[in-house]
Design an enzyme around this catalytic site. Structure first.
Site, PDB file in Angstrom:
ATOM      1  N   THR A  28       0.844  -1.199   0.000  1.00 20.96           N
ATOM      2  CA  THR A  28       0.000   0.000   0.000  1.00 20.96           C
ATOM      3  C   THR A  28       0.879   1.250   0.000  1.00 20.96           C
ATOM      4  OG1 THR A  28      -1.751  -1.140   1.179  1.00 20.96           O
ATOM      5  CG2 THR A  28      -1.751   1.247   1.357  1.00 20.96           C
ATOM      6  N   GLY A  29       0.416   2.284  -0.694  1.00 22.86           N
ATOM      7  CA  GLY A  29       1.140   3.558  -0.663  1.00 22.86           C
ATOM      8  C   GLY A  29       1.413   4.080  -2.064  1.00 22.86           C
ATOM      9  N   SER A  30       1.984   5.278  -2.131  1.00 26.40           N
ATOM     10  CA  SER A  30       2.165   5.923  -3.436  1.00 26.40           C
ATOM     11  C   SER A  30       3.203   5.205  -4.299  1.00 26.40           C
ATOM     12  CB  SER A  30       2.549   7.390  -3.244  1.00 26.40           C
ATOM     13  OG  SER A  30       3.679   7.497  -2.405  1.00 26.40           O
ATOM     14  N   THR A  31       4.250   4.644  -3.681  1.00 24.37           N
ATOM     15  CA  THR A  31       5.261   3.915  -4.468  1.00 24.37           C
ATOM     16  C   THR A  31       4.635   2.626  -5.022  1.00 24.37           C
ATOM     17  OG1 THR A  31       6.838   4.743  -2.826  1.00 24.37           O
ATOM     18  CG2 THR A  31       7.690   3.199  -4.442  1.00 24.37           C
ATOM     19  N   GLY A  82       6.200  -0.659  -0.226  1.00 20.37           N
ATOM     20  CA  GLY A  82       7.049   0.475   0.125  1.00 20.37           C
ATOM     21  C   GLY A  82       7.377   0.487   1.605  1.00 20.37           C
ATOM     22  N   ASP A  84       8.312   3.521   5.094  1.00 22.79           N
ATOM     23  CA  ASP A  84       8.489   4.902   5.553  1.00 22.79           C
ATOM     24  C   ASP A  84       9.923   5.163   5.986  1.00 22.79           C
ATOM     25  OD1 ASP A  84       5.699   5.788   5.331  1.00 22.79           O
ATOM     26  OD2 ASP A  84       5.361   4.189   6.774  1.00 22.79           O
ATOM     27  N   LYS A  94       6.862   0.934   8.821  1.00 20.70           N
ATOM     28  CA  LYS A  94       5.776   1.015   7.854  1.00 20.70           C
ATOM     29  C   LYS A  94       4.494   1.413   8.594  1.00 20.70           C
ATOM     30  CE  LYS A  94       5.148  -2.134   4.812  1.00 20.70           C
ATOM     31  NZ  LYS A  94       4.785  -1.011   3.909  1.00 20.70           N
ATOM     32  N   GLU A 103      -0.269  -5.509   5.908  1.00 24.90           N
ATOM     33  CA  GLU A 103       1.063  -5.570   5.279  1.00 24.90           C
ATOM     34  C   GLU A 103       1.930  -6.597   6.004  1.00 24.90           C
ATOM     35  OE1 GLU A 103       1.307  -0.966   3.623  1.00 24.90           O
ATOM     36  OE2 GLU A 103       2.124  -1.416   5.586  1.00 24.90           O
ATOM     37  N   LYS A 121      14.101   7.539   2.114  1.00 25.04           N
ATOM     38  CA  LYS A 121      13.590   6.654   3.182  1.00 25.04           C
ATOM     39  C   LYS A 121      14.717   5.944   3.955  1.00 25.04           C
ATOM     40  CE  LYS A 121       9.318   7.402   1.784  1.00 25.04           C
ATOM     41  NZ  LYS A 121       8.416   6.420   1.259  1.00 25.04           N
TER      42      LYS A 121
HETATM   43  C1  5RP Z   1       1.431   2.065   4.208  1.00 24.79           C
HETATM   44  C2  5RP Z   1       2.904   1.913   4.180  1.00 24.79           C
HETATM   45  C3  5RP Z   1       3.613   2.463   2.978  1.00 24.79           C
HETATM   46  O1  5RP Z   1       4.358   1.462   2.408  1.00 24.79           O
HETATM   47  C4  5RP Z   1       4.504   3.571   3.415  1.00 24.79           C
HETATM   48  O2  5RP Z   1       3.724   4.544   4.100  1.00 24.79           O
HETATM   49  C5  5RP Z   1       5.236   4.217   2.248  1.00 24.79           C
HETATM   50  O3  5RP Z   1       4.337   4.922   1.454  1.00 24.79           O
HETATM   51  P1  5RP Z   1       4.776   5.739   0.176  1.00 24.79           P
HETATM   52  O4  5RP Z   1       5.160   4.755  -0.862  1.00 24.79           O
HETATM   53  O5  5RP Z   1       3.537   6.524  -0.174  1.00 24.79           O
HETATM   54  O6  5RP Z   1       5.905   6.647   0.564  1.00 24.79           O
HETATM   55  O7  5RP Z   1       3.523   1.371   5.042  1.00 24.79           O
HETATM   56  O8  5RP Z   1       0.886   1.599   5.403  1.00 24.79           O
END
Ligand code: 5RP
Length: 217
Positions: A28-31, A82, A84, A94, A103, A121
């Site tokens: 989950t997330g933008s990446t 992805g 954080d 994460k 996840e 990151k």
């Molecule tokens: C979601 C996550 C994401 O992988 C994490 O927040 C990274 O997100 P992004 O790719 O948007 O930077 O752990 O629960």
């Protein structure tokens, strides 16, 4: 390159890990959203995906990839997601997107966890990013008091209800020198559903985009 371009680049680099894989774990997330866009081109080669959030499930279905129940699938070959924060030991924080519990389940059920991120990151010591903890709603204050005893500063992520109908506490001011131990300690607090420390089950491969390059850790 912009941060979005870096995310896109590293997401594309993860495609080499899904060759000959029929069912993929998707985070989950933008990446990861960029990864899903690339995955769309493989929709005829893969049977489906196990998803770590309702948001990801929606995106997968939109691009024509069936979402499968992890209970019916068993062990997954590959999970792509992805993070954080990423330590040199491939330990992760994460849960910025509140999907940490699912996840963690998919990571646990996967043979290979491929973590994708832009270079921002990577850190030497985890903890500058507030550590997310998913809690049963009635345990929120109790868990927060236990976290204070550990030296953290808990902040309730208001207006956030997880896909599992729980709450999130973000813990500030942690300097996580022993992530495995801290993960065990927080797991043991009654009312905690999951903590966003991925140290007991770290990533197996970390792909990091730095400028034009994608580095493999
Ligand atoms: C979601 C996550 C994401 O992988 C994490 O927040 C990274 O997100 P992004 O790719 O948007 O930077 O752990 O629960």
């Amino acid at each position: 390159m912009t941060q979005d371009e870096l995310k896109q680049k590293v997401a594309q680099a993860a495609l080499k890990y899904i060759k000959d894989v029929s069912i993929i774990g998707v985070g989950t997330g933008s990446t990861t959203n960029y990864f899903i866009e690339f995955l769309a081109d493989y929709r005829n080669q893969i049977e489906g995906a196990c998803s770590s959030s309702e948001g990801t499930s929606e995106r997968l279905r939109k691009v024509g990839i069936p979402v499968l129940d992890l209970n019916a699938v068993g062990t997954l070959e590959v999970y792509v997601d992805g993070a954080d924060e990423i330590s040199p030991h491939k330990h992760l924080i994460k849960g910025g997107g509140a999907a940490l519990t699912r996840e963690k389940i998919i990571a646990a059920a996967s043979k290979k966890f491929v973590c994708i991120a832009d270079g921002s990151k990577c850190v030497d010591v985890l903890g500058a990013f507030p550590l997310p903890i998913e809690v049963i709603p009635m345990a929120r204050s109790y868990v927060a008091r236990e976290i204070v005893k550990l030296g953290g500063q808990p902040v309730w992520r208001e207006n956030c209800v997880t896909d599992n109908h729980n709450h999130i506490i973000d813990v500030h001011n942690l300097n996580i020198v022993d992530p495995i131990k801290l993960e065990q300690i927080i797991n043991n607090i009654t009312g905690v559903v999951a903590v966003g420390l991925f140290a007991m089950r770290p990533a197996d491969v970390v792909l990091v985009s730095k400028g034009e390059e994608v580095v493999t850790l």
